[in-house]
Motif scaffolding. Structure first.
Motif, PDB file in Angstrom:
ATOM      1  N   LYS A  67       0.802  -1.289   0.149  1.00 55.72           N
ATOM      2  CA  LYS A  67       0.029  -0.134  -0.029  1.00 55.72           C
ATOM      3  C   LYS A  67       1.058   1.228   0.209  1.00 55.72           C
ATOM      4  CE  LYS A  67      -3.723  -0.591   2.506  1.00 55.72           C
ATOM      5  NZ  LYS A  67      -4.635  -0.891   3.578  1.00 55.72           N
ATOM      6  N   GLY A  68       0.478   2.062  -0.793  1.00 59.25           N
ATOM      7  CA  GLY A  68       1.256   3.300  -1.086  1.00 59.25           C
ATOM      8  C   GLY A  68       2.652   3.300  -1.915  1.00 59.25           C
ATOM      9  N   ARG A  69       3.016   2.099  -2.416  1.00 60.26           N
ATOM     10  CA  ARG A  69       4.058   1.943  -3.199  1.00 60.26           C
ATOM     11  C   ARG A  69       3.438   1.181  -4.554  1.00 60.26           C
ATOM     12  NH1 ARG A  69       7.431  -1.858  -2.194  1.00 60.26           N
ATOM     13  NH2 ARG A  69       6.545  -3.247  -1.005  1.00 60.26           N
ATOM     14  N   PHE A  70       2.497   0.440  -4.646  1.00 62.11           N
ATOM     15  CA  PHE A  70       2.156  -0.212  -5.846  1.00 62.11           C
ATOM     16  C   PHE A  70       0.780   0.409  -6.370  1.00 62.11           C
ATOM     17  CE2 PHE A  70       4.278  -4.584  -5.282  1.00 62.11           C
ATOM     18  CZ  PHE A  70       5.394  -3.953  -5.388  1.00 62.11           C
ATOM     19  N   THR A  71       0.503   0.317  -7.391  1.00 59.21           N
ATOM     20  CA  THR A  71      -0.684   1.083  -8.198  1.00 59.21           C
ATOM     21  C   THR A  71      -1.145   0.033  -8.987  1.00 59.21           C
ATOM     22  OG1 THR A  71      -0.231   3.133  -7.701  1.00 59.21           O
ATOM     23  CG2 THR A  71      -2.088   2.802  -9.174  1.00 59.21           C
ATOM     24  N   ILE A  72      -2.474  -0.517  -8.944  1.00 59.14           N
ATOM     25  CA  ILE A  72      -3.249  -1.339  -9.795  1.00 59.14           C
ATOM     26  C   ILE A  72      -4.114  -0.677 -10.787  1.00 59.14           C
ATOM     27  CG2 ILE A  72      -4.861  -1.994  -8.275  1.00 59.14           C
ATOM     28  CD1 ILE A  72      -4.756  -4.902  -9.776  1.00 59.14           C
ATOM     29  N   SER A  73      -3.999  -0.941 -12.146  1.00 60.63           N
ATOM     30  CA  SER A  73      -4.951  -0.133 -12.952  1.00 60.63           C
ATOM     31  C   SER A  73      -5.416  -1.192 -14.202  1.00 60.63           C
ATOM     32  CB  SER A  73      -4.452   1.029 -13.468  1.00 60.63           C
ATOM     33  OG  SER A  73      -3.363   0.927 -14.159  1.00 60.63           O
ATOM     34  N   ARG A  74      -6.280  -0.709 -15.009  1.00 58.32           N
ATOM     35  CA  ARG A  74      -6.673  -1.492 -16.196  1.00 58.32           C
ATOM     36  C   ARG A  74      -7.310  -0.430 -17.303  1.00 58.32           C
ATOM     37  NH1 ARG A  74     -11.529  -4.897 -13.781  1.00 58.32           N
ATOM     38  NH2 ARG A  74     -11.942  -5.705 -16.214  1.00 58.32           N
ATOM     39  N   ASP A  75      -6.757  -1.031 -18.471  1.00 59.88           N
ATOM     40  CA  ASP A  75      -7.281  -0.056 -19.666  1.00 59.88           C
ATOM     41  C   ASP A  75      -7.945  -1.041 -20.587  1.00 59.88           C
ATOM     42  OD1 ASP A  75      -7.308   1.080 -22.213  1.00 59.88           O
ATOM     43  OD2 ASP A  75      -5.062   1.831 -21.884  1.00 59.88           O
ATOM     44  N   ASN A  76      -9.205  -0.898 -20.495  1.00 58.03           N
ATOM     45  CA  ASN A  76     -10.145  -1.628 -21.124  1.00 58.03           C
ATOM     46  C   ASN A  76      -9.889  -1.581 -22.833  1.00 58.03           C
ATOM     47  OD1 ASN A  76     -11.118  -2.327 -18.634  1.00 58.03           O
ATOM     48  ND2 ASN A  76     -13.104  -1.208 -18.965  1.00 58.03           N
ATOM     49  N   ALA A  77      -9.496  -0.526 -23.063  1.00 60.25           N
ATOM     50  CA  ALA A  77      -9.342  -0.124 -24.677  1.00 60.25           C
ATOM     51  C   ALA A  77      -8.176  -1.297 -25.087  1.00 60.25           C
ATOM     52  CB  ALA A  77      -9.085   1.170 -24.950  1.00 60.25           C
ATOM     53  N   LYS A  78      -7.128  -1.346 -24.423  1.00 59.26           N
ATOM     54  CA  LYS A  78      -5.963  -2.237 -24.633  1.00 59.26           C
ATOM     55  C   LYS A  78      -6.273  -3.617 -24.075  1.00 59.26           C
ATOM     56  CE  LYS A  78      -2.831   1.853 -24.909  1.00 59.26           C
ATOM     57  NZ  LYS A  78      -1.559   2.160 -24.283  1.00 59.26           N
ATOM     58  N   ASN A  79      -7.379  -3.939 -23.304  1.00 54.69           N
ATOM     59  CA  ASN A  79      -7.398  -5.124 -22.748  1.00 54.69           C
ATOM     60  C   ASN A  79      -6.344  -5.588 -21.851  1.00 54.69           C
ATOM     61  OD1 ASN A  79      -9.990  -5.481 -24.076  1.00 54.69           O
ATOM     62  ND2 ASN A  79      -9.002  -6.426 -25.975  1.00 54.69           N
ATOM     63  N   THR A  80      -5.677  -4.785 -21.159  1.00 54.88           N
ATOM     64  CA  THR A  80      -4.727  -4.862 -20.067  1.00 54.88           C
ATOM     65  C   THR A  80      -4.746  -4.352 -18.748  1.00 54.88           C
ATOM     66  OG1 THR A  80      -3.380  -4.762 -22.423  1.00 54.88           O
ATOM     67  CG2 THR A  80      -2.066  -4.482 -20.308  1.00 54.88           C
ATOM     68  N   LEU A  81      -4.132  -5.255 -17.689  1.00 57.28           N
ATOM     69  CA  LEU A  81      -3.997  -4.996 -16.573  1.00 57.28           C
ATOM     70  C   LEU A  81      -2.922  -4.593 -16.260  1.00 57.28           C
ATOM     71  CD1 LEU A  81      -5.541  -5.121 -13.793  1.00 57.28           C
ATOM     72  CD2 LEU A  81      -4.303  -7.456 -13.419  1.00 57.28           C
ATOM     73  N   TYR A  82      -2.484  -3.540 -15.475  1.00 53.05           N
ATOM     74  CA  TYR A  82      -1.205  -3.188 -15.053  1.00 53.05           C
ATOM     75  C   TYR A  82      -0.947  -2.977 -13.412  1.00 53.05           C
ATOM     76  CZ  TYR A  82      -1.488  -0.901 -19.661  1.00 53.05           C
ATOM     77  OH  TYR A  82      -1.418  -0.857 -21.072  1.00 53.05           O
ATOM     78  N   LEU A  83       0.388  -3.310 -13.172  1.00 53.67           N
ATOM     79  CA  LEU A  83       0.841  -2.973 -11.512  1.00 53.67           C
ATOM     80  C   LEU A  83       2.066  -2.194 -11.750  1.00 53.67           C
ATOM     81  CD1 LEU A  83       0.161  -3.653  -8.826  1.00 53.67           C
ATOM     82  CD2 LEU A  83       1.811  -5.641  -8.876  1.00 53.67           C
ATOM     83  N   GLN A  84       1.881  -1.025 -11.376  1.00 54.50           N
ATOM     84  CA  GLN A  84       2.880  -0.065 -11.230  1.00 54.50           C
ATOM     85  C   GLN A  84       3.522  -0.405  -9.800  1.00 54.50           C
ATOM     86  OE1 GLN A  84       4.190   2.165 -13.653  1.00 54.50           O
ATOM     87  NE2 GLN A  84       5.781   2.466 -11.720  1.00 54.50           N
TER      88      GLN A  84
END
Length: 115
Positions: A64-81
């Protein structure tokens, strides 16, 4: 029904950053829940972060505070920063999806954080 493929892992020094990607074979807009899990060497697989189709998120206390999860539906991709990486973050990171009661896993991508 859903194929998941992770990428973006590698070797990084402590304090550095990486962004993991999880590409899905089809649209992720209809997948209600996606997540990142990780499995350190010799340890069990644990939840890191989770996101719903409505973009509500959950994070393990350790990231928490270091990682960020996100999704881009247009690219059909999940991310973890991943920022401010620590040696304890070293693990194989797996993408997870839950759709219509079925669970899908990616093969994983290795993240190694050196001290």
């Amino acid at each position: 029904q859903v194929q998941l493929e992770e990428s973006g892992g590698g070797l990084v020094q402590a304090g550095g950053s990486l962004r993991l990607s999880c590409a899905a074979s089809g649209s992720i807009a209809t997948i209600g829940r996606m997540a990142w899990y990780r499995q350190p060497p010799g340890k069990q697989r644990d939840l890191v972060a989770r996101i719903t189709s409505g973009d509500s998120t959950y994070y393990a206390d350790s990231v928490k505070g270091r990682f960020t999860i996100s999704r881009d539906n247009a690219k059909n991709t999940l991310y973890l920063q991943m920022n401010s990486l620590k040696p304890e973050d070293t693990a194989v990171y797996h993408c997870y999806a839950l759709r219509n009661g079925y669970v899908y896993w990616g093969q994983g991508t290795l993240v190694t954080v050196s001290s």
